[in-house]
Design a protein around this motif. Structure first.
Motif, PDB file in Angstrom:
ATOM      1  N   GLU A 145       0.822  -1.212   0.000  1.00 60.73           N
ATOM      2  CA  GLU A 145       0.000   0.000   0.000  1.00 60.73           C
ATOM      3  C   GLU A 145       0.854   1.260   0.000  1.00 60.73           C
ATOM      4  O   GLU A 145       0.568   2.221  -0.724  1.00 60.73           O
ATOM      5  CB  GLU A 145      -0.933   0.002   1.215  1.00 60.73           C
ATOM      6  N   PHE A 146       1.896   1.264   0.824  1.00 65.40           N
ATOM      7  CA  PHE A 146       2.693   2.478   0.962  1.00 65.40           C
ATOM      8  C   PHE A 146       3.720   2.624  -0.147  1.00 65.40           C
ATOM      9  O   PHE A 146       3.880   3.704  -0.727  1.00 65.40           O
ATOM     10  CB  PHE A 146       3.401   2.496   2.324  1.00 65.40           C
ATOM     11  N   MET A 147       4.420   1.539  -0.481  1.00 61.80           N
ATOM     12  CA  MET A 147       5.509   1.636  -1.441  1.00 61.80           C
ATOM     13  C   MET A 147       5.032   1.698  -2.888  1.00 61.80           C
ATOM     14  O   MET A 147       5.697   2.282  -3.742  1.00 61.80           O
ATOM     15  CB  MET A 147       6.463   0.446  -1.275  1.00 61.80           C
ATOM     16  N   ASP A 148       3.888   1.094  -3.179  1.00 62.66           N
ATOM     17  CA  ASP A 148       3.403   1.061  -4.562  1.00 62.66           C
ATOM     18  C   ASP A 148       2.414   2.174  -4.876  1.00 62.66           C
ATOM     19  O   ASP A 148       1.878   2.235  -5.985  1.00 62.66           O
ATOM     20  CB  ASP A 148       2.737  -0.284  -4.871  1.00 62.66           C
ATOM     21  N   ALA A 149       2.123   3.025  -3.905  1.00 65.68           N
ATOM     22  CA  ALA A 149       1.157   4.108  -4.133  1.00 65.68           C
ATOM     23  C   ALA A 149       1.669   5.020  -5.236  1.00 65.68           C
ATOM     24  O   ALA A 149       2.808   5.485  -5.209  1.00 65.68           O
ATOM     25  CB  ALA A 149       0.942   4.894  -2.839  1.00 65.68           C
ATOM     26  N   ARG A 150       0.849   5.244  -6.219  1.00 66.46           N
ATOM     27  CA  ARG A 150       1.240   6.075  -7.360  1.00 66.46           C
ATOM     28  C   ARG A 150       0.078   6.968  -7.780  1.00 66.46           C
ATOM     29  O   ARG A 150      -1.091   6.591  -7.654  1.00 66.46           O
ATOM     30  CB  ARG A 150       1.612   5.201  -8.571  1.00 66.46           C
ATOM     31  N   ARG A 151       0.413   8.117  -8.294  1.00 66.09           N
ATOM     32  CA  ARG A 151      -0.607   8.885  -8.984  1.00 66.09           C
ATOM     33  C   ARG A 151      -0.930   8.186 -10.293  1.00 66.09           C
ATOM     34  O   ARG A 151      -0.306   7.200 -10.654  1.00 66.09           O
ATOM     35  CB  ARG A 151      -0.099  10.310  -9.221  1.00 66.09           C
ATOM     36  N   LYS A 152      -1.911   8.710 -11.011  1.00 65.65           N
ATOM     37  CA  LYS A 152      -2.355   8.071 -12.240  1.00 65.65           C
ATOM     38  C   LYS A 152      -1.183   7.873 -13.187  1.00 65.65           C
ATOM     39  O   LYS A 152      -0.486   8.803 -13.563  1.00 65.65           O
ATOM     40  CB  LYS A 152      -3.438   8.918 -12.912  1.00 65.65           C
ATOM     41  N   LYS A 153      -0.974   6.625 -13.571  1.00 65.20           N
ATOM     42  CA  LYS A 153       0.154   6.276 -14.430  1.00 65.20           C
ATOM     43  C   LYS A 153      -0.153   6.583 -15.876  1.00 65.20           C
ATOM     44  O   LYS A 153      -1.204   6.244 -16.390  1.00 65.20           O
ATOM     45  CB  LYS A 153       0.483   4.783 -14.282  1.00 65.20           C
ATOM     46  N   LYS A 154       0.793   7.249 -16.522  1.00 67.63           N
ATOM     47  CA  LYS A 154       0.631   7.538 -17.936  1.00 67.63           C
ATOM     48  C   LYS A 154       1.001   6.316 -18.772  1.00 67.63           C
ATOM     49  O   LYS A 154       1.781   5.475 -18.346  1.00 67.63           O
ATOM     50  CB  LYS A 154       1.506   8.723 -18.332  1.00 67.63           C
ATOM     51  N   ARG A 155       0.443   6.249 -19.964  1.00 66.19           N
ATOM     52  CA  ARG A 155       0.779   5.169 -20.869  1.00 66.19           C
ATOM     53  C   ARG A 155       2.274   5.232 -21.214  1.00 66.19           C
ATOM     54  O   ARG A 155       2.833   6.296 -21.460  1.00 66.19           O
ATOM     55  CB  ARG A 155      -0.047   5.290 -22.150  1.00 66.19           C
TER      56      ARG A 155
END
Length: 343
Positions: A163-173
């Motif tokens: 949850e903490f380490m993989d949290a990302r904003r919206k990933k671009k293509r």
């Protein structure tokens, strides 16, 4: 590299232009591993990180502990290599801007450290929202032992690390960096979760072991570091698929990497000379071993520049004797040793 007495601070910063939250360590006084300081600028954190900062400060504290554990292990594993996991602030930040083998190891060992710290805290009863692992107790053991004790709830630590380490904003293509980081994060967590060990205790008169209860414990973190270091040595170079959704091996003869492999996309600098651009401090002044043919040997570590030798004198305990009961008395000896340093 020893880190006793060093304060470590966990920071998150926005890496442009990809808009990806990157992780880096910065070292030096008066920076402290304080969850409040990590979360203070929570607007810069991704959604799940922000939520954990608001509702589970104790988890953030364990994240910080996990980073500290990972830093010590990284410096141990790379202590004799040209890049020795130095935590000089600007150097480390520049290292993590590239998708190299070194960056892959850093993300993997950090995610593993967070799993480890959260799970240990859970087993110690410091986190009220989790308990010991008990699901194993329903598994058959053919009468050899019974499941019991307080097993490590690695599943909970795994979830919180993810949850903490993989949290990302919206990933671009076509965001290859994010795909690589998330894969290496998972490789680190897997190096803990998939290698649990069984620990047992005997019960009975005079240690007869008429009954034996066992539980699952996490592997020793040094074993985790060793495993990830092996993956570092055999890391796979990847490219992005045409649709921008998958990572593919960079070469038709290379087997597709699995979950436990570390991935990178950029060649590492040789770290021989100081380079601000690459975050390299060079190897000048590093101690080396002229008799070793390995990476710690003067030939490789000094990059062919040669080395200087210096005679040093120091004191150490010697001729120690045990006296009943119960103390050890030692003499002080003067020892001379020749040290060798890269030019």
């Amino acid at each position: 590299m020893r880190i006793q007495g060093i304060c470590v601070c966990l920071y998150f910063y926005l890496m442009f232009p990809a808009n990806i939250i990157g992780l880096w360590w910065a070292v030096g006084s008066p920076l402290v591993m304080d969850p409040n300081r990590i979360c203070r600028k929570s607007r810069r954190l991704a959604g799940k990180q922000r939520e954990i900062c608001r509702t589970e400060k104790e988890i953030v504290e364990e994240v910080a502990n996990g980073v500290k554990l990972s830093l010590a292990e990284c410096q141990y594993q790379f202590r004799q290599r040209r890049w020795n996991c130095t935590t000089v602030r600007k150097s480390f930040a520049r290292i993590l801007r590239k998708d190299t083998r070194e960056t892959a190891f850093v993300f993997a060992i950090t995610s593993a450290g967070v799993v480890y710290a959260v799970t240990k805290s859970c087993s110690a009863g410091k986190l009220l929202q989790c308990s010991c692992e008990s699901s194993q107790r329903d598994m058959a053991t053919d009468g050899e032992w019974e499941w019991g004790g307080c097993g490590d709830n690695v599943h909970y630590g795994y979830i919180k690390s993810k949850e903490f380490m993989d949290a990302r904003r919206k990933k671009k293509r076509g965001d290859m960096t994010t795909l690589i980081q998330i894969h290496n994060n998972e490789a680190g967590r897997t190096a803990v979760k998939n290698y649990m060990r069984i620990e047992c205790k005997c019960h009975g008169l005079s240690g007869s072991c008429t009954l034996k209860t066992c539980w699952k414990m996490m592997p020793y973190f040094r074993d985790v570091g060793n495993r990830l270091k092996e993956k570092f040595d055999g890391a796979a170079k990847v490219i992005l698929s045409n649709d921008g959704k998958k990572l593919l091996p960079d070469g038709v003869t290379i087997k597709p990497p699995d979950k436990e492999d570390l991935l990178y996309s950029e060649k590492s600098p040789n770290f021989c000379k100081s380079s601000r651009k690459h975050g390299s401090l060079g190897t000048s002044g590093r101690e080396c071993d002229p008799k070793s043919p390995g990476v710690e040997g003067c030939e490789l570590l000094c990059c062919g520049r040669g080395y200087d030798s210096k005679q040093v004198t120091f004191k150490e305990n010697c001729k120690c004797e045990f006296h009943w009961c119960c103390k050890v008395i030692c003499q002080t000896c003067i020892v001379e040793k020749t040290l060798h340093y890269c030019l």
